[in-house]
Enzyme design. Sequence first.
Site, mmCIF file in Angstrom:
data_model
loop_
_atom_site.group_PDB
_atom_site.id
_atom_site.type_symbol
_atom_site.label_atom_id
_atom_site.label_comp_id
_atom_site.label_asym_id
_atom_site.label_seq_id
_atom_site.Cartn_x
_atom_site.Cartn_y
_atom_site.Cartn_z
ATOM 1 N N ASP A 40 0.827 -1.227 0.000
ATOM 2 C CA ASP A 40 0.000 0.000 0.000
ATOM 3 C C ASP A 40 0.856 1.269 0.000
ATOM 4 O O ASP A 40 0.604 2.199 0.774
ATOM 5 C CB ASP A 40 -0.919 0.031 1.227
ATOM 6 C CG ASP A 40 -1.659 -1.260 1.454
ATOM 7 O OD1 ASP A 40 -2.010 -1.936 0.469
ATOM 8 O OD2 ASP A 40 -1.909 -1.609 2.630
ATOM 9 N N GLU A 199 -11.089 -0.578 -3.670
ATOM 10 C CA GLU A 199 -10.392 0.126 -2.590
ATOM 11 C C GLU A 199 -9.234 0.936 -3.163
ATOM 12 O O GLU A 199 -9.031 0.998 -4.374
ATOM 13 C CB GLU A 199 -9.863 -0.893 -1.576
ATOM 14 C CG GLU A 199 -8.869 -1.884 -2.170
ATOM 15 C CD GLU A 199 -8.512 -3.024 -1.233
ATOM 16 O OE1 GLU A 199 -9.176 -3.167 -0.195
ATOM 17 O OE2 GLU A 199 -7.571 -3.770 -1.557
#
Length: 339
Positions: A40, A199
């Site tokens: 991420d 997401e």
Amino acid sequence: MKAIKIIICYIFVTSSVFGQKRQIDTLNAPPAVLPGVFADPHIAALNNKFYIYPTTDGTVGWMSTYFTCWSSPDLVNWKNEGVILDLPKDLSWAKERAWAPAIAEKGGKYYYYYSADVNIGVAVSDKPTGPFKDPLGKPLVAKGSRRGQMIDPMVFVDDDGAAYLYFGQGQCNVVKLNDDMISYDSTKMISFKPDGYNEGSFVFKRNGKYYLMWSEYDTRDPRYSVAYAVADAPMGPFTKATLNPILKGKGVVKGAGHHSVVKVPGKDEWYIVYHRFKIPDGNGYNRETCISPMRFDKEGNILPVDVFERVKPVTIRVKKNKMAMSALNKNDHKTVKNN
């Protein structure tokens, strides 16, 4: 027999970069840019350096309890700046699940947005390397306040100084932040779900257009990938581009997604930072951070990213103030005369 072995060992695909075709060995990917397992990644160009803010990976259920920061002068050589936020020590409202951070700068302050125990928090520092302090003593966005999970924050600061918070799993939520960067009017928050959205939203602006990017599928799925849409305003409406996804795995690269984008200051030169399954033997809990060049066509469409293209060192050129340099030179001259 030898020819068969060669075919088994090497698989090639054809890629076109600026009209030139080249062959790609899909069994040998560039190494990860950060050592170990990190996911991420959020990248930013701050104070003439590049910084990456990742999730610390390597546990089933993503149970990390702290965040680190990494700096680089050239996108190739990265230094670990250490722990910048430790949930058990620095927060009173969350102890684990430290996920998917983002950074924004405004007024000489650095605002760090992050997921903690499926809430979204914010912390503040005078430096991009922290340490960061919690100014609220509670989540910025609490779990259960919207549909889906309250994770994956990203803040985009527009040319006029207005800042917008994007977040959410299952749907994309966006709200304009107040000038303090740590509060907002919840009645003005909007939610929508682009086709394929899961997401990891990320927003940037280029040539007056706003690009909303996101990850599709689940991060444990080898098909995890990145798509995008474009709008004329930071809160949309966004129209999904025809050519999607623009980032996906191929060959040995699996699960390429949850990205961020950086523009080299002073240039129309862009890079995309993302994670993939660790090579070898990685999965959705063991991911590593990578960087690839990102390009556009003449119409502003994002071209498919080549996950096998290696990044060359990039230097941020510092523009020197001519008047300041002139004054400095005069002072230096006076010093020499006096000595």
